[in-house]
Write a protein that holds these residues in place. Structure first.
Motif, short mmCIF file in Angstrom:
data_model
loop_
_atom_site.label_atom_id
_atom_site.label_comp_id
_atom_site.label_asym_id
_atom_site.label_seq_id
_atom_site.Cartn_x
_atom_site.Cartn_y
_atom_site.Cartn_z
N THR A 25 -5.13 70.67 5.23
CA THR A 25 -3.81 71.08 4.76
C THR A 25 -3.67 70.80 3.26
O THR A 25 -3.12 71.62 2.51
CB THR A 25 -2.70 70.35 5.55
N MET A 67 -5.47 73.46 1.51
CA MET A 67 -4.68 74.71 1.57
C MET A 67 -3.54 74.67 0.55
O MET A 67 -3.25 75.66 -0.12
CB MET A 67 -4.08 74.90 2.97
N ASN A 68 -2.86 73.51 0.48
CA ASN A 68 -1.75 73.38 -0.47
C ASN A 68 -2.24 73.60 -1.90
O ASN A 68 -1.56 74.24 -2.70
CB ASN A 68 -1.12 71.99 -0.38
N MET A 87 0.59 75.20 -4.14
CA MET A 87 1.77 74.42 -3.77
C MET A 87 1.60 72.95 -4.14
O MET A 87 2.50 72.15 -3.95
CB MET A 87 2.05 74.57 -2.28
N THR A 102 4.47 78.88 -9.05
CA THR A 102 5.28 79.75 -8.19
C THR A 102 4.92 81.22 -8.46
O THR A 102 4.74 82.02 -7.54
CB THR A 102 6.78 79.51 -8.45
N ARG A 127 1.48 82.06 -7.07
CA ARG A 127 1.55 82.16 -5.61
C ARG A 127 2.16 83.51 -5.21
O ARG A 127 1.69 84.17 -4.29
CB ARG A 127 2.42 80.99 -5.12
N ARG A 128 3.20 83.91 -5.93
CA ARG A 128 3.92 85.14 -5.62
C ARG A 128 3.03 86.37 -5.89
O ARG A 128 3.02 87.31 -5.12
CB ARG A 128 5.18 85.18 -6.50
N LEU A 188 0.31 84.50 2.25
CA LEU A 188 0.20 83.36 3.17
C LEU A 188 0.46 83.79 4.62
O LEU A 188 1.43 84.50 4.90
CB LEU A 188 1.22 82.28 2.78
N PHE A 193 0.90 81.97 8.40
CA PHE A 193 1.12 80.63 8.96
C PHE A 193 0.88 80.59 10.46
O PHE A 193 1.12 81.57 11.17
CB PHE A 193 2.57 80.18 8.70
N GLN A 239 2.71 78.96 12.50
CA GLN A 239 4.00 79.07 13.22
C GLN A 239 4.81 80.28 12.74
O GLN A 239 6.01 80.32 12.91
CB GLN A 239 4.80 77.78 13.02
N HIS A 298 6.66 81.43 10.73
CA HIS A 298 7.73 81.21 9.75
C HIS A 298 8.45 82.49 9.37
O HIS A 298 8.57 82.84 8.20
CB HIS A 298 7.18 80.52 8.50
N ALA A 352 9.52 89.18 0.98
CA ALA A 352 8.40 88.91 0.06
C ALA A 352 8.43 89.89 -1.11
O ALA A 352 8.12 89.52 -2.24
CB ALA A 352 7.09 89.01 0.82
N TYR A 395 11.21 88.80 -3.73
CA TYR A 395 10.86 87.75 -4.69
C TYR A 395 9.73 88.18 -5.63
O TYR A 395 9.54 87.60 -6.69
CB TYR A 395 10.48 86.45 -3.96
N ARG A 429 3.83 90.73 6.04
CA ARG A 429 4.53 90.12 4.90
C ARG A 429 3.52 89.59 3.87
O ARG A 429 3.74 89.71 2.66
CB ARG A 429 5.41 88.96 5.42
N ASP A 474 -3.39 79.91 7.65
CA ASP A 474 -3.44 78.57 8.24
C ASP A 474 -3.35 78.70 9.76
O ASP A 474 -2.29 79.03 10.28
CB ASP A 474 -2.26 77.75 7.69
#
Lengths: 225, 368
Positions: free
Chosen positions: A43, A46-47, A52, A76, A79-80, A85, A87, A89, A91, A105, A108, A149, A161
């Motif tokens: 993790t 990955m971050n 991040m 930021t 990343r954008r 990404l 996930f 879960q 999200h 997405a 932003y 997304r 992830d």
């Protein structure tokens, strides 16, 4: 030139060495799997790759930019613009439809474009479910919305992830098939997984243990056509 | 997308909107009452009788009708509750001396609503209202007939029967008087001018003092005298009431802020993962802050609008119950309430918005 270059990165939290002297090079269009037991530093890695977090030491070069020296605002933006990404879960925002989740997405990144978002949902076979809320979708469908997304802004690097961690076998196959297609189209993919079957899909598997690279294996499977 | 997303979160938004709307309602209602108190209480205070007495000045012995009308023109018409003229002359009943007073019934009744009359106010000629002290002395009751004797202002002797229609209690010197109409008084005593005019005017002490000064300088022969006990206590009570409402309004404002801040804090906590996701997707801190502040200010505007409408009804209900009179709508209060509601929600959102900006995007990878 490699798309992503990690050179001797270390990440230390107090007395804990989360990552220690990790060097990885990921070429454009490569599919890499990162495996390892819990607490091995997956993790944290990955971050750092996902802009991040920054390493305590070492350098991370993404598309020629040393992200270990960039400000939070620039991270930021990186990343954008460069990373998609996915996930474990999913999200998804529960009060937005599948289509709106994809458009977030875009919002932003640049400007929301409904037709383009619908097209992205079409790529994962969910155009018909575009107006459904996440609660009205199955786990596999939610993960496919998450993938749509991640793709919507044409990222250089897809960071996944445990993308199949919460899915049944049938949905796992669908998601892997989508990833295979993306890879075939030239996408660079880094997948963190516990599942050896998922890892086998990648061209290379990097195994982390106690924050260090314990093994790197080249997989025999040919790049999907 | 934004509107439909707000609509889908309507239960949470409704709670937040309710918090703002209740605050705005109480705020708008209390401020309406705050501004209407002087008008409402001014009318209430007029029931305590005259607050300005007009008396002859210098060598003058009486006040002419013309001067009285000149003075009346100085006051705004809507402020004049009553201006009761009085003429006085000594008279006797059964050889017992009393003071006879001639007045205008309608004006006296308007200027002295606190008079407690047992029986009825006189209507026709030959009817009188006698003070309680007179009634006790010579044992007269409503319906009794008595003979009033005496000497008129020109020296002629009179004797006339009057019917008592009512007995008046005031707690003051009026209880020793025999009141009759100006027409009856003139018929007995002869033509003459007023000895005194009691004025009941709706105004603050400052306004009254200004009008008194104007009377003194522009109407010669008239001395205006403020009834200090009444005017000062009016101002003191009004000041205290307004201070009380001001205090309550401030407390309500504070409570509204706390309520909105708590609700927004709950919203932020609830949406922490969503904020982390948005930041992971590339939302800048400024975008997150703008999103939450925008939501808060929108809530403030909607709550403020509701508050303006409901606040007026709240103030109206309070006014009808407490003062038994409708309230006046203050047009400036609508934009005022709207702006204050937006400001308060904006301010209340600052701490939760700051905590939203501090959310680490990495939480989405940690699965929090």
């Amino acid at each position: 030139m490699a798309l992503l270059e990690l050179n001797g990165i270390k990440k230390i939290y107090g007395n804990v060495r989360a990552l220690w002297d990790v060097s990885i090079s990921v070429g454009q269009g490569e599919w890499i799997a990162i495996m390892g037991p819990s607490g091995s530093g997956k993790t944290t890695l990955m971050n750092i790759i996902g802009c991040m977090d920054k390493p305590s030491e070492g350098s991370v070069i993404l598309d020629g930019v040393n992200i270990s020296k960039e400000s939070a605002r620039n991270l930021t933006a990186l990343r954008r613009d460069k990373i998609g990404l996915i996930f474990q879960q999913f999200h998804l925002i529960n009060y937005l439809t599948a289509l709106e989740n994809v458009m977030v997405a875009q919002y932003y990144h640049s400007l929301p474009d409904e037709a383009e978002a619908l097209q992205a949902l079409g790529r994962v076979g969910l155009q018909e479910r575009a107006r459904h809320l996440p609660s009205q979708l199955s786990g596999g469908e939610q993960q496919r919305v998450c993938i749509a997304r991640a793709l919507i802004n044409y990222p250089m690097l897809i960071l996944a992830d445990e993308p199949t961690g919460n899915l049944d076998e049938a949905n796992e196959k669908i998601v892997l098939s989508i990833l295979r297609n993306l890879h075939a189209e030239g996408s660079t993919i880094i997948v963190v997984t516990h599942d050896p079957e998922v890892a086998e899909e990648a061209q290379r598997t990097i195994v982390l243990e106690h924050g260090r690279i314990a093994a790197v294996t080249e997989n025999k499977r040919e790049k999907a056509e | 997308m934004i509107i439909s997303s707000l609509a889908r979160r309507r239960s949470r938004m409704f709670v937040a909107l309710l918090a703002v709307a209740i605050g705005a309602t109480v705020l708008s209602g209390l401020v309406t009452i705050y501004y209407d108190i002087p008008r409402q209480m001014g009318q209430e205070f007029r029931s305590y009788g005259a607050n300005l007495i007009l008396m002859p000045a210098g060598d003058e012995q009486t006040l002419t009708r013309e001067k009285t009308e000149t003075v009346r023109a100085i006051f705004p018409a809507e402020s004049v509750t009553g201006m009761a003229p009085y003429r006085y002359q000594a008279a006797k009943i059964n050889e017992q001396p009393f003071m006879a007073a001639g007045t205008d019934w309608a004006e006296a009744r308007a200027a002295s609503p606190y008079w407690y009359v047992t029986g009825d106010w006189p209507l026709g000629a030959g009817e009188t209202l006698i003070g309680q002290e007179v009634a006790d002395t010579i044992r007269l009751l409503p319906g009794s007939v008595f003979t009033l004797t005496g000497t008129g202002e020109g020296g002629e002797i009179f004797s006339r029967d009057f019917t008592v229609t009512g007995v008046v209690q005031t707690g003051g010197t009026e209880e020793a008087f025999i009141f009759m109409s100006l027409a009856d008084f003139t018929a007995l005593m002869g033509e003459g001018q007023f000895d005194v005019v009691e004025c009941s005017i709706r105004a603050s002490e400052t306004e009254l003092a200004a009008w008194a000064a104007e009377i003194e300088s522009t109407v010669p022969g008239v001395t205006p005298r403020l009834v200090r006990q009444v005017t000062q206590s009016e101002d003191a009570v009004l000041g205290k009431l307004q201070a009380l409402v001001y205090l309550v309004t401030s407390v309500v404002l504070l409570l509204t802020m706390i309520c909105v801040a708590t609700t927004m804090m709950a919203v932020v906590t609830e949406r922490r993962r969503e904020i982390g996701l948005k930041k992971a997707l590339g939302a800048s801190n400024r975008e997150v802050v703008n999103e939450f502040l925008g939501e808060g200010v929108l809530l403030g505007a909607l709550g403020g609008l509701l508050g303006v409408a409901l606040g007026f009804f709240f103030a109206q209900a309070v006014s009808m119950n407490v003062f038994n009179r409708p309230i006046t709508f203050q047009p400036l209060l609508a934009p005022g309430t709207l702006i204050i509601s937006m400001l308060i929600t904006g301010l209340a959102c600052l701490p939760p918005v700051k905590s939203a900006a501090d959310v680490d995007p990495a939480i989405v990878l940690r699965g929090e």
